[in-house]
Structure formats: C-alpha cells, structure tokens
Design an enzyme around this catalytic site. Structure first.
Site, short mmCIF file in Angstrom:
data_model
loop_
_atom_site.label_atom_id
_atom_site.label_comp_id
_atom_site.label_asym_id
_atom_site.label_seq_id
_atom_site.Cartn_x
_atom_site.Cartn_y
_atom_site.Cartn_z
N GLY A 108 108.74 71.22 63.08
CA GLY A 108 109.55 71.89 64.09
C GLY A 108 108.92 71.95 65.47
N MET B 79 108.14 69.32 67.47
CA MET B 79 108.62 68.31 68.41
C MET B 79 110.12 68.13 68.21
SD MET B 79 105.49 65.60 68.39
CE MET B 79 105.50 65.45 66.63
N LYS C 161 105.87 61.24 58.60
CA LYS C 161 107.26 61.11 58.20
C LYS C 161 107.64 59.64 58.01
CE LYS C 161 109.92 64.07 60.25
NZ LYS C 161 110.53 64.60 61.49
N TYR D 45 68.92 75.61 48.00
CA TYR D 45 69.91 76.64 47.75
C TYR D 45 70.53 77.17 49.04
CZ TYR D 45 66.37 80.12 49.08
OH TYR D 45 65.43 80.84 49.76
N ARG E 273 106.77 64.59 51.73
CA ARG E 273 105.35 64.71 52.06
C ARG E 273 104.68 65.51 50.95
NH1 ARG E 273 106.41 69.27 56.66
NH2 ARG E 273 107.32 70.67 55.16
N SER F 169 62.93 79.51 54.31
CA SER F 169 64.30 79.98 54.25
C SER F 169 64.84 79.98 55.67
CB SER F 169 64.36 81.38 53.65
OG SER F 169 65.69 81.85 53.67
N HIS G 202 81.16 94.19 66.29
CA HIS G 202 80.20 94.55 65.24
C HIS G 202 80.91 94.91 63.95
CE1 HIS G 202 77.58 97.42 63.06
NE2 HIS G 202 76.63 96.55 63.40
N ARG H 69 113.98 60.72 65.22
CA ARG H 69 113.15 61.81 64.67
C ARG H 69 111.70 61.66 65.02
NH1 ARG H 69 114.31 61.60 58.35
NH2 ARG H 69 113.62 63.76 58.49
N CYS I 218 69.53 81.43 54.47
CA CYS I 218 69.95 82.79 54.18
C CYS I 218 70.75 83.40 55.32
CB CYS I 218 68.75 83.66 53.84
SG CYS I 218 67.61 83.85 55.23
P1 ADP Z 1 111.32 68.12 61.48
O1 ADP Z 1 110.14 67.24 61.60
O2 ADP Z 1 111.32 69.22 62.46
O3 ADP Z 1 111.57 68.54 60.07
P2 ADP Z 1 113.34 66.09 61.14
O4 ADP Z 1 113.11 64.79 61.82
O5 ADP Z 1 113.03 66.13 59.71
O6 ADP Z 1 112.58 67.22 61.95
O7 ADP Z 1 114.86 66.45 61.39
C1 ADP Z 1 115.39 67.74 61.22
C2 ADP Z 1 116.60 67.68 60.32
O8 ADP Z 1 117.57 66.76 60.78
C3 ADP Z 1 116.26 67.20 58.95
O9 ADP Z 1 115.96 68.29 58.14
C4 ADP Z 1 117.48 66.51 58.46
O10 ADP Z 1 118.23 67.37 57.66
C5 ADP Z 1 118.25 66.18 59.70
N1 ADP Z 1 118.27 64.73 59.81
C6 ADP Z 1 117.34 63.92 60.34
N2 ADP Z 1 117.69 62.62 60.21
C7 ADP Z 1 118.86 62.60 59.55
C8 ADP Z 1 119.73 61.56 59.11
N3 ADP Z 1 119.45 60.28 59.29
N4 ADP Z 1 120.86 61.92 58.49
C9 ADP Z 1 121.16 63.22 58.29
N5 ADP Z 1 120.39 64.24 58.68
C10 ADP Z 1 119.26 63.94 59.32
MG MG Z 2 111.95 67.50 58.49
#
Ligand code: ADP
Ligand code: MG
Ligand code: MG
Length: 907
Positions: A103, A105, A25, A877, A350, A789, A466, A94, A857
């Site tokens: 989702g 962490m 990220k 092969y 990403r 083989s 099996h 984040r 084989c």
């Molecule tokens: P995950 O890795 O679980 O997707 P994120 O770090 O992307 O978690 O955060 C989850 C949500 O929080 C994001 O989808 C985003 O919409 C919101 N978010 C994160 N940072 C910001 C920010 N600076 N401003 C507004 N919304 C944010």
């Molecule tokens: Mg996200």
C-alpha cells in the site's frame, strides 16, 4: 560480448529468483504463470527501467519498443486491443518493489477506458452500470495519482450526492457513504459523476482526462515509477531499512472483474492462519467487489469458508492452488484472488508475514512433515520473536481506557501498587507486594527499587532513558515519558491530565507493549512459552515448537550462553532458562541498600585501622552473596567482577547534601564529613576516572576483601559438597602492568585463604577488555590473563569517545535520522570499529595464550545481530541478562547454521 539489457519481461519469461529485477510482485506473478496457475496475462517493466527514469526523467531508449512488443503479445493473448471502442482490453498498472511495501506505492486499475470504450465495456459485459462505475473509478484514480489532483475533491463530489441515494445499512455515516459509492448509484448518476470528475480535472490541471489508451498507459507507468519517491514510500523504507536506490518494477496486467454480480468476487487467502500458524486455508472473501474494496475495508468481508457454500468448485480450486504454492515455496503463502463470473484468477502471491507465534508453529510443522530441514526450520524463526512470546500479556477490551500513554520502552504486562521511591519498592517487595515504581525519571540510585518492582513508569524520557535501558536489560516492564502525568514524589502521588489522582498504594496495570498505564488490575494472561521455558517442558503446540527450535539450536551452536546475574534468584532463573554459567556477576549492588553505611565508613576511614574495620564488616556479607550465587550455579562457571564504579556513586548526591546541611538548624557532623568526602572525590568525568582496576589498586584492602569473600565462599561451597567454579575478573584494565599488580594481589589472597583452610583453590583470573588500549595490547595482557571478557558497553563508549548517558538523549536521534549509523552502536555491535577491536584482541590473545577463554558480557551479548558477529570471530561465549538467554541460545544456533550452510541469516 555484453548481453543487451532487457527492460520488459512477459510474465512467462520471469521467475521467483528475479525479485531484484521484477520486484516481489512481478517475480511472484511470473512464478505462478510458470506453475500454470490462472494468472491474468501481462508483463513487468523492470526496476532497472525505473532507476533510469528516476535518474534522467526518461525511460531507457529500448523501453518503447520492448513495451510495445509486450503489449501486442498481451493483446494477442487476450484477443482484444487496449481501449478498443467495441471490446476493450483493460489493464492494471501495479507497483511492486523487491521488498514488499504494501500500500505504500500506487496501483492504477482499468487503464484503457475512455468515452467510447466505456460503452464497449457496457455492451460486452452486459452491465452498463458496471462499465460507468469502472470508468469513474479510473478517472478518480488517474486524476489523483497521475495528474496530481487532490483526492479529497473527488470525495467531496461523491459526498455531495443526494442523501436519498444512501441506502440505510445501520452502519456509520462513513460506511453508508461507501456503500452508496459502491452499489447504489444508478447508471445515470454514475455518468453524471464521471462528467463531474472530468470537470474537476480540467479545473485543477487545465488539462483534459486523456482519452488515448496508449497515453494513459505510458503516464500510469511513470506515475508508478514516481511513487517510489512518494512520501509514504520514503517513510516506510526508512523505518524498514529498505535501501533508497532499488526502485520499483511495474506490472501491466489484463484486468479481471470481481464486481460483475453475485457469481463474482474478490478475496485474500493464506495457506495457514498467519496469526496462530494453524494449518488450513484461511482468509476473507467479498462477493461482487473489486480487490481494492477489500483493502479499503469498504464492506465487511466474509470468512473464506463462506466461499465453500457460495461457490464450492471455486473453493476447491483455490485450495488446490494454495497447496501448490505452499509446496512450491515451502512456506506460508498468501494470495490475492478474484472470481469473475465463476472463473478464478490469482492476482498476487508472496511468502506471507506472520506473528511470532505463527512463525514458530509453521517452522515446526513444516519441519515435522519433512517439507523443510530442521536447519531451515531454525532459520525461519528468530530471537526477537521468541522474546515477544515470553512476555505475559493483558487481556484487554476496548472498554479498558488507559490513564495515560507513554513510550512502550520495555514490553510486557505488569500489575502492582504505585510506589514513589526506590526504598518503598524494596520495602513492599520484601513483604511480598507487587509494585510499580513511579518516578519522573530514574537514576542509578533507583536500581534496587527497579529490581524490586514489577514495572517502572516515568513521566520523562524516551526509549533510551535510564529507566528504559535498565528495564529492558532486566526484562522488566517499562513505560516512560508518560508526559500527561504530573508526578509528585514528596506527596507520593501523581495526577493525570483529566485530574485523576493516584496515591501510593493504588493498583496500576502497566502495559509495556502498548505503552499504556491503567488504573486497577487488568486480567493477565501468562505467556505459556515463558512458563514452559523456565520449566524446560510444556505441552501446547506452540511451546513444543519453541522447545524444538531451541533444542536444535543447542545441538548446533558453537557459542556458549552465560548470564549476567548478580543475585542467587537471577542466577537460578538464568540457569532454568538454559544459562551455562555466569559471564558477569557485578558486585556493586552488594554495596547498596543498608550496606551503604558500611561503604560510607570505608570511604570516610581516616586511617588503615578504620578502613580495615569497615572492610571486615563487609566481608561476611559479600561472602554470603557469593555463596548463594555459587550454589545456584553449582558446577558451572561464575565470573565475578571486582568493584567497578567510582566510589562516589555510593555516597549521597552532592547538591542534596549541601542543601540538607545549609537548611538544617543543627547540621549533622556526619553529613559534613560526607560532603567533604564527596567533594574530595568529585570528578569532572567519572566515566574516565578512578574506577575499575584503578580503584582496586588505589583503595588499600578493597580488592583483598572482595577476593577473600570469593575464596571463602568457594571453601564454604566445597565444604557443603558443592562444585563451585568461581572466576575473578578485573575490570577496566588498560595495560598489562595493571593486571599484573591486580593478579599478584589476588593470588596472594587466594594463597592465604588456601593455606588457612588447607585447601587448594583453582580460580582463574582474567580481565575485561573494555578500553581500546587493552584491545590493541591484548597480546601483552594475555600473558597475565586466563580469560578475556569483552565489556562492549564501555568499549563502545571509549572507542567512539562518547558518553552513552549523554549521547543517546542528545545527538543519537539526529545521527540515526541522518544515517550516520543505521542502529545505535549500543544496541548492535559496531562491527567495523568496536568489532574490529574485539577481533584483533581475540587473535592476539590466543596467539600468546592458546587456552585463553573469550566471551562478551556487554549488553550486545543478548542482541541477535551482535551474536552472529561474535560467532563469526570465534568467541567461546556470550553473556546476557537471564530473560534474553533463550533468544541468545536460538540466535547462536542460527549463526552456526548460517555459517555452515552459507545461507543468509535473516528472515
Ligand atoms: P498493493 O501492492 O498495494 O497490494 P496491488 O498492485 O496488489 O497493490 O493492487 C491493489 C489491488 O488492485 C489488488 O488487491 C487487486 O485486487 C486489484 N488489482 C490489481 N490488478 C488487477 C487486475 N489485473 N485485475 C483485477 N484487479 C486487480
Ligand atoms: Mg496487492
Ligand atoms: Mg565497564
């Protein structure tokens, strides 16, 4: 001079190459910042800082100064101060590891709000309700994530709000509750809720919700570090094979708000459809909401195309950014975005996950328009995805309730009538009926039935039973371990938990992908790809993409791909799928079925004459089998393995016989004779017993009969104007002496047949390498072999000293969990041990016999990772089941590209 470690990077200082340090990220945010995309400013705390914190409980010394410096820079950029009472800067904190763990962490939003700054936010935004809603969200999220308060307590406080406040939406009570929290509480109620939340924290922790913004930030960062070791994250890493010691980075970013009214909103967008690969912008948009609401599915999002109507300018701008990103990453990208009062912000990007179908189409399209090379396009797809595309599917609706659930052991969809033993499956299949073989569990005796049936359903056993292993090998649909079924093979029926009784002849639909079984015939959608691959041509965009990738793989690969096939039908199918010959033609099934009586006669023969008579009866049957297979593979090599399994496998079960004899009023003398034979031949450990070459040397005439059948089949084919290329393979050789004896006998019979028919027979003779001793003495063995083989199934068993049938069900689960091995050595070759033996043997064998042909084989021949290894040791092969041939061709091509370009061979 060593450069001091830096623990905090402003977004503008990072780049996409720094994912190990900044997390995926953080690297994405940095890259977008460099590209000039509208990213809210911020900074990333590195995974190194996380590692230090997790190891010592403290951030590294330099961290404090660096973080303060970066925060000051952020405040300058925004013209606001974190949590300032009048006009507060708010930030999100984040998580973001090197590999995407969506989702898994924590992420904490709205850091910087407190009792005073909440009023500042109300004033600057002009929206009091919004400010208090943000504040109560912060307390809730912070309380749960940082202070360890049970999230349910906050939920209960919300649920306790008067029902009158819940706007009726016609949705479920859950949805109504969610709507209420989002939109329908007025400011006064939110203020009250905020106080309640603070009370909950005080009561649960004995602590106040922290009012100091700097304190909030520091604690939030630590909470994100800690979430690396949260249960969710650990389980996810284990399943995805992500190393435990990478740690997570933390991104601190200025907040932007999508919930400031109808000119605000939030969404997710893809540069192409991740399900189909169709090009063009694709995604969801939720007006007047924060990003977390989209993920939580709080309200139904609109298709992204609606944004075009709601905010045409924003839509165009988003499209521009998506094109920029796709051109830059040269792949499908997805983004999270937020619109704050008409201003677009990109919050994440990403390279997006995609289905198998999309993977092929996107790679093909990007290759077509010159964005990536054909080599790169090949590296963007893989054999597993191709295999998925080959399975036919059911067209189910939620109304199709399954009879039972089991383990999805071998994917695909099949419809057939229930049969309860192997013979019935064979009988009905001969009459053209499709069947589902239902057993409590299967044994090698069920093999003919498994071959005849469309699907296998068992009530016992897991993914390595099996039934599962054999079905997967054959590409046959299988659901096993459907424990809710009570199977009664004698009454020929099964009963479900809810009392439904299914009799022989009733129609079943088995979904090996979902692991379900349904009563009746569900509609099937044939896989276009499977059909196109067998036909070698097809028209749809997906099939074009698949055929294109395969064509390139074929043009670059060094490994040939042959098939493991025992019947003319399998051989023909394998050939249609691109097999360049047969690497393993087992002869044991040619001893089953109605031929069993002949085999029994051979085994029971009291003298040479009787044995010779029995063998003479088997000869024409074997010859016919070989003729059919050689015909199907005309012009291509067919490696025929002489009989391998111990003979008792062809006799009835010992206990069964004993019971039959004991309970019979007039015991059958034949049964008595059989039982004696079974007892005579009983071995404590048949896997290490009288089998393979040992059997050929021990049973007079057996090997000669088989070789003669092969030779006569070759003569037949030559007479018919064919181009037969039979090769004879001696199994389970441990020393060159065994091979010399077997070879002499083989050559004697070949010469005999040649003389009788006045032809010359050119039939290479080789051996399987499936014992460590054979691998270690391969230089000697190569003196008597035209080819090696590698039988890597047995080589794995004998190298590890374990029996697969026992081990997979007993301690393998434990070993996988404890990390003794990451994947079963039967699924993927153990490169370090078994693979080393293969490497040694190839080297030693070629040194003695430069023209020695080498192949594999075992089941590993169809496994992607193993194929890459076999490429690297220079085998000629791989051979695998017909269904896996396209995937093997693809992986052999990918291995060659990876080798040539030095790129990594994983997606
Ligand atoms: P995950 O890795 O679980 O997707 P994120 O770090 O992307 O978690 O955060 C989850 C949500 O929080 C994001 O989808 C985003 O919409 C919101 N978010 C994160 N940072 C910001 C920010 N600076 N401003 C507004 N919304 C944010
Ligand atoms: Mg996200
Ligand atoms: Mg073997």
């Amino acid at each position: 001079m060593s450069v001091p470690t830096k623990y905090v990077y402003e977004f503008a200082e990072g780049s996409r190459d720094m994912a190990a340090l900044l997390g995926g990220k953080g690297a994405g945010l940095a890259e977008m910042t460099r590209l000039g995309l509208p990213v809210p400013p911020g900074f990333t705390v590195t995974t190194e800082a996380c590692k230090v914190y997790l190891a010592t409980g403290e951030e590294p010394d330099e961290f404090g100064v660096e973080a303060a410096h970066s925060l000051a820079a952020l405040e300058r950029a925004m013209g606001r101060t974190l949590g300032a009472p009048d006009d507060p800067l708010l930030v999100s904190v984040r998580s973001g590891a090197r590999f995407s763990m969506p989702g898994m962490m924590e992420t904490i939003l709205d850091i910087g709000l407190n009792d005073r700054s909440v009023t500042g936010l109300a004033k600057t935004s002009g929206q009091e309700r919004f400010a208090w809603d943000s504040y109560r969200r912060l307390i809730q999220m912070f309380g749960r994530t940082v202070m360890g308060v049970e999230g349910e307590l906050f939920e209960q406080a919300i649920a306790a709000l008067p029902q009158s406040r819940l706007r009726s939406t016609g949705g479920t009570p859950m949805a109504q509750r969610a709507v209420a929290t989002d939109h329908d509480l007025d400011t006064a109620e939110l203020i009250k809720l905020t106080e309640e939340f603070k009370d909950i924290i005080r009561k649960e922790t004995g602590e106040e919700f922290p009012q100091d913004p700097a304190d909030q930030l520091a604690r939030a960062i630590r909470a994100v570090f800690d979430s690396w070791n949260g249960e969710r994250a650990r389980i996810y890493r284990h399943r995805e094979h992500i190393p435990e010691d990478l740690g997570t980075a933390v991104n601190v970013q200025a907040m932007v708000f999508g919930n400031l009214g109808t000119d605000s909103g939030t969404g997710v967008a893809f540069t192409r459809d991740p399900a189909t690969g169709e090009s063009g912008m694709y995604g969801d948009y939720l007006p007047d909401a924060q990003g977390e609401d989209v993920v939580a599915g709080v309200r139904d999002a609109l298709p992204l195309s609606e944004l075009k109507i709601l905010a045409p300018g924003t839509y165009i701008e988003l499209g521009d950014h998506l094109r920029t990103l796709e051109a830059h990453y040269r792949d499908l990208c997805d983004v999270e975005f937020t619109v704050e009062r008409g201003k677009l912000w990109i919050l994440q990007t990403r390279v997006g996950k995609r289905t198998a179908e999309a993977a092929f189409r996107i790679a093909h399209d990007l290759g077509d328009d010159g964005t990536i090379s054909t080599d790169e396009a090949l590296m963007r797809v893989d054999g597993a995805a191709l295999t998925r595309l080959m399975f036919p599917r059911f067209d189910t609706t939620p109304a199709d309730v399954p009879l039972a659930h089991g383990v999805p052991a071998s994917p695909g969809a099949a419809v057939g009538v229930a049969v309860f033993d192997s013979a019935e499956a064979v009988r009905r299949a001969a009459g053209g009926e499709h069947t589902v073989l239902v057993r409590r569990e299967t044994t090698p005796d069920d093999l003919p039935g498994m071959i005849a049936a469309e699907a296998v359903l068992t009530s016992r056993g897991g993914k390595t039973s099996h039934a599962a292993v054999v079905a997967r090998g054959m590409g046959k649909v299988c659901v096993c371990g459907a424990e809710a079924l009570t199977v009664d093979p004698v009454a020929r029926r099964f009963t479900t938990e809810s009392g439904v009784v299914v009799h022989e002849g009733d129609t079943l639909s088995v979904d090996g992908t979902a692991g379900t079984v349904h009563l009746g015939a569900l509609p099937l959608t044939a896989s276009d790809v499977g059909r196109a691959l067998e036909a070698g041509t097809g028209t749809g965009q997906l099939t074009q993409a698949v055929l294109g990738a395969l064509a390139h793989a074929d043009s670059v690969r060094g490994l040939e791909v042959r098939a493991n096939a025992d019947t003319p039908e399998d051989a023909a199918r394998a050939r249609a799928l691109g097999a360049q010959g047969i690497g393993l033609c087992r002869t044991e099934h040619m001893f089953l079925g109605e031929r069993r009586a002949l085999v029994e006669a051979m085994i029971l023969a009291s003298d040479d004459t009787a044995r010779e008579a029995a063998l003479a009866n088997l000869l024409p049957l074997q010859r016919e089998d070989f003729t059919g297979i050689l015909k199907a593979m005309d012009g291509l090599p067919v490696t025929i393995r002489l009989l391998d399994p111990p003979l008792h496998e062809f006799l009835p079960d010992r206990t069964e016989l004993a019971v039959r004899l004991a309970s019979a009023v007039h015991p059958d003398p034949h049964d008595r004779e059989l039982l004696q034979a079974v007892e005579r031949m009983h071995e404590q450990n048949p896997m290490l017993g009288l089998r393979g070459v040992r059997l050929g040397l021990a049973v007079p005439g057996l090997m000669a009969m088989q070789v003669r059948a092969v030779a006569e089949a070759v003569i037949d084919r030559l007479g018919a104007g064919g181009r037969p290329h039979a090769e004879i393979m001696i199994p389970l050789v441990g020393t060159v002496e065994e091979l010399r004896l077997a070879r002499a006998e083989t050559e004697r019979v070949l010469a005999e047949v040649a003389a009788e028919t006045g032809t010359t027979l050119d039939c290479p003779i080789g051996t399987m390498i499936e014992l460590p001793r054979a691998a270690l003495t391969a230089g000697r063995i190569a003196e008597a072999a035209d080819f090696f083989s590698f039988g890597t199934n047995d080589l794995t068993q004998t190298t590890w000293g374990l029996s697969r049938d026992d081990a997979e069900a007993s301690f393998f689960p434990l070993y996988l969990e404890k990390g003794v091995f990451a994947v079963s050595p039967f699924d993927s070759i153990d490169e370090e041990g078994v693979g080393r033996l293969v490497e040694l043997a190839v080297e030693a064998g070629r040194a003695v016999n430069p023209r020695l042909e080498t192949g594999v084989c075992g089941e590993h021949g169809g496994d992607p990772d193993s194929i890459h290894f076999f490429h690297s040791v220079g085998l000629d092969y791989v051979s695998c089941s017909p269904f896996r041939i396209p995937a093997a061709r693809l992986e052999a091509g990918r291995a060659a590209v990876a080798d040539r370009t030095g790129t990594s061979d994983t997606r």
